[in-house]
Write a protein that holds these residues in place. Structure first.
Motif, PDB file in Angstrom:
ATOM      1  N   THR A 138      25.146  40.612  51.070  1.00  0.00           N
ATOM      2  CA  THR A 138      25.290  41.730  50.146  1.00  0.00           C
ATOM      3  C   THR A 138      25.955  41.213  48.876  1.00  0.00           C
ATOM      4  OG1 THR A 138      27.504  42.299  50.929  1.00  0.00           O
ATOM      5  CG2 THR A 138      25.638  43.297  52.092  1.00  0.00           C
ATOM      6  N   ARG A 139      25.969  42.056  47.843  1.00  0.00           N
ATOM      7  CA  ARG A 139      26.589  41.633  46.591  1.00  0.00           C
ATOM      8  C   ARG A 139      28.079  41.373  46.789  1.00  0.00           C
ATOM      9  NH1 ARG A 139      25.164  38.769  42.335  1.00  0.00           N
ATOM     10  NH2 ARG A 139      27.239  38.249  41.604  1.00  0.00           N
ATOM     11  N   ILE A 140      28.744  42.215  47.572  1.00  0.00           N
ATOM     12  CA  ILE A 140      30.172  42.017  47.800  1.00  0.00           C
ATOM     13  C   ILE A 140      30.413  40.713  48.548  1.00  0.00           C
ATOM     14  CG2 ILE A 140      32.205  42.903  49.023  1.00  0.00           C
ATOM     15  CD1 ILE A 140      31.554  44.341  46.417  1.00  0.00           C
ATOM     16  N   GLU A 141      29.571  40.399  49.512  1.00  0.00           N
ATOM     17  CA  GLU A 141      29.711  39.130  50.226  1.00  0.00           C
ATOM     18  C   GLU A 141      29.507  37.947  49.288  1.00  0.00           C
ATOM     19  OE1 GLU A 141      28.242  40.495  54.699  1.00  0.00           O
ATOM     20  OE2 GLU A 141      26.761  39.871  53.198  1.00  0.00           O
ATOM     21  N   GLN A 166      22.494  38.854  35.666  1.00  0.00           N
ATOM     22  CA  GLN A 166      21.229  39.005  36.372  1.00  0.00           C
ATOM     23  C   GLN A 166      21.454  39.391  37.829  1.00  0.00           C
ATOM     24  OE1 GLN A 166      17.978  38.787  35.015  1.00  0.00           O
ATOM     25  NE2 GLN A 166      17.699  39.851  36.968  1.00  0.00           N
ATOM     26  N   GLY A 167      22.437  38.765  38.467  1.00  0.00           N
ATOM     27  CA  GLY A 167      22.734  39.101  39.856  1.00  0.00           C
ATOM     28  C   GLY A 167      23.190  40.533  40.022  1.00  0.00           C
ATOM     29  N   LEU A 168      23.996  41.023  39.094  1.00  0.00           N
ATOM     30  CA  LEU A 168      24.468  42.408  39.166  1.00  0.00           C
ATOM     31  C   LEU A 168      23.354  43.396  38.844  1.00  0.00           C
ATOM     32  CD1 LEU A 168      27.976  41.951  37.515  1.00  0.00           C
ATOM     33  CD2 LEU A 168      27.525  42.514  39.909  1.00  0.00           C
ATOM     34  N   ARG A 185      22.186  46.251  41.417  1.00  0.00           N
ATOM     35  CA  ARG A 185      22.139  47.667  41.041  1.00  0.00           C
ATOM     36  C   ARG A 185      20.782  48.271  41.358  1.00  0.00           C
ATOM     37  NH1 ARG A 185      22.667  49.266  34.794  1.00  0.00           N
ATOM     38  NH2 ARG A 185      20.649  48.190  34.845  1.00  0.00           N
ATOM     39  N   GLU A 186      19.719  47.548  41.027  1.00  0.00           N
ATOM     40  CA  GLU A 186      18.371  48.056  41.299  1.00  0.00           C
ATOM     41  C   GLU A 186      18.108  48.174  42.793  1.00  0.00           C
ATOM     42  OE1 GLU A 186      15.429  45.784  39.252  1.00  0.00           O
ATOM     43  OE2 GLU A 186      16.329  46.120  37.270  1.00  0.00           O
ATOM     44  N   ALA A 187      18.737  47.319  43.575  1.00  0.00           N
ATOM     45  CA  ALA A 187      18.554  47.373  45.025  1.00  0.00           C
ATOM     46  C   ALA A 187      19.467  48.402  45.685  1.00  0.00           C
ATOM     47  CB  ALA A 187      18.815  45.994  45.624  1.00  0.00           C
ATOM     48  N   GLY A 188      20.322  49.048  44.907  1.00  0.00           N
ATOM     49  CA  GLY A 188      21.256  50.019  45.453  1.00  0.00           C
ATOM     50  C   GLY A 188      22.430  49.384  46.167  1.00  0.00           C
ATOM     51  N   ASP A 189      22.664  48.104  45.897  1.00  0.00           N
ATOM     52  CA  ASP A 189      23.744  47.384  46.565  1.00  0.00           C
ATOM     53  C   ASP A 189      25.089  47.624  45.887  1.00  0.00           C
ATOM     54  OD1 ASP A 189      24.549  45.803  48.639  1.00  0.00           O
ATOM     55  OD2 ASP A 189      24.071  43.895  47.675  1.00  0.00           O
ATOM     56  N   VAL A 190      25.052  48.066  44.646  1.00  0.00           N
ATOM     57  CA  VAL A 190      26.268  48.455  43.930  1.00  0.00           C
ATOM     58  C   VAL A 190      25.980  49.771  43.234  1.00  0.00           C
ATOM     59  CG1 VAL A 190      27.020  46.064  43.583  1.00  0.00           C
ATOM     60  CG2 VAL A 190      25.633  47.186  41.821  1.00  0.00           C
ATOM     61  N   VAL A 205      29.171  44.567  31.290  1.00  0.00           N
ATOM     62  CA  VAL A 205      30.604  44.895  31.310  1.00  0.00           C
ATOM     63  C   VAL A 205      31.227  44.420  32.618  1.00  0.00           C
ATOM     64  CG1 VAL A 205      32.287  46.769  31.311  1.00  0.00           C
ATOM     65  CG2 VAL A 205      30.334  46.853  29.750  1.00  0.00           C
ATOM     66  N   ALA A 206      30.537  44.683  33.731  1.00  0.00           N
ATOM     67  CA  ALA A 206      31.062  44.280  35.037  1.00  0.00           C
ATOM     68  C   ALA A 206      31.190  42.764  35.126  1.00  0.00           C
ATOM     69  CB  ALA A 206      30.154  44.806  36.146  1.00  0.00           C
ATOM     70  N   ALA A 207      30.207  42.035  34.621  1.00  0.00           N
ATOM     71  CA  ALA A 207      30.245  40.572  34.701  1.00  0.00           C
ATOM     72  C   ALA A 207      31.438  40.014  33.949  1.00  0.00           C
ATOM     73  CB  ALA A 207      28.942  39.985  34.155  1.00  0.00           C
TER      74      ALA A 207
END
Length: 224
Positions: free
Chosen positions: A84-87, A134-136, A140-145, A152-154
Motif C-alpha cells: 500500500t502507499r503507507i507501506e 507520480q506515486g501519490l 490517489r487514483e487507486a483510492g489508496d489515499v 503539496v503532499a510530496a
C-alpha cells in the motif's frame, strides 16, 4: 564533462575521489576544501584528479548527483508493487534515515549547493519529488489515499523526512539526550522507534485526509 572511465580500476578510482570529496566537503565546507585535500584523502596523486574531473566545482556537482542517486535508491529498494502507499512510505522513510545515518554529509553538501551550485540543488530536489508526485497521484487514483494534492503532499513529506532526520540522525550524533525542543540533544544517530511510529501515524492520517463527516445540527428537542 569527461567520459566515464573505461576500466574497472578507473571506475574505482573515480568513486574513491567522490567518496573523499564527500568527507572533505562535509568536514571543511566548499570554500576550504581543495583538490589537494581530496586527493590526499583518496590516496591518489593530484594529477590523477584531472583524469576524471575538471575542477573542484565539477566534482562537487557530480557528488550531489551521486548522493542523490544513492539516496533515491535507498528510499525505493525495499518497496514492492504489492505494498500500500503507507507501506511504501514506511519503507521509503526507513531507507532515507538509514542512508543519512551512513552519509550525514548529505545534509551539509545539499545546503552548500544552494550557494555553490543552485542548479545542482534544484536538480537534487526535482529528481526526488518528481517520482514522489507520480506515486501519490497513482495512489490517489487507486483510492489508496485521500483526495490530496500530490505536489503539496510530496513537498510536505520531504520536509518531514528532512527535519526528523536532522533532529534525530544528524544533530544528535554527538549530543547528550535532552529536552524535546533541543535540536542538539537526541543523543542518537538513528530515529528512535517511537519517534518513527508517531511520524508514520501523522503521515497516515494526513494522506487519508478525507473531510470528516459534518455533525448533524442539534435540535432544541435533542438538546433537552
Amino acid at each position: 564533462m569527461r567520459q566515464p572511465p573505461r576500466t574497472a580500476r578507473g571506475t574505482r578510482t573515480r568513486q574513491a575521489l567522490l567518496d573523499s570529496a564527500e568527507q572533505v566537503f562535509a568536514e571543511v565546507g566548499y570554500s576550504d576544501a581543495s583538490i589537494v585535500r581530496i586527493t590526499e584523502r583518496a590516496g591518489v596523486g593530484q594529477g590523477t584528479f584531472y583524469l576524471y574531473f575538471d575542477s573542484k566545482l565539477q566534482i562537487f556537482e557530480e557528488l550531489v548527483e551521486d548522493l542523490n542517486r544513492r539516496v533515491r535508491h535507498a528510499m525505493t529498494e525495499n518497496a514492492t508493487e504489492r505494498m500500500t502507499r503507507i507501506e511504501r512510505e514506511r519503507e521509503g522513510f526507513r531507507g532515507f534515515f538509514r542512508f543519512t545515518a551512513e552519509h550525514p554529509a548529505l545534509y551539509r553538501i545539499v545546503r552548500e549547493a544552494e550557494f555553490v551550485s543552485p542548479r545542482s540543488l534544484r536538480l537534487h530536489y526535482t529528481r526526488i519529488v518528481e517520482g514522489y508526485i507520480q506515486g501519490l497521484e497513482d495512489a490517489r487514483e487507486a483510492g489508496d489515499v485521500g483526495d490530496i494534492d500530490p505536489a503539496v503532499a510530496a513537498w510536505a513529506l520531504m520536509g518531514i523526512g528532512e527535519m526528523i532526520g536532522m533532529r534525530w540522525v544528524l544533530w544528535g550524533r554527538d549530543g547528550a539526550a535532552g529536552g524535546s525542543s533541543d535540536p542538539l540533544a537526541s543523543g542518537t544517530d538513528v530515529v528512535p522507534e517511537h519517534v518513527f511510529e508517531h511520524m508514520m501515524q501523522f503521515i497516515e492520517r494526513a494522506l487519508d485526509a478525507r473531510p470528516a463527516a459534518t455533525p448533524s445540527p442539534v435540535t432544541k428537542e435533542a438538546a433537552l
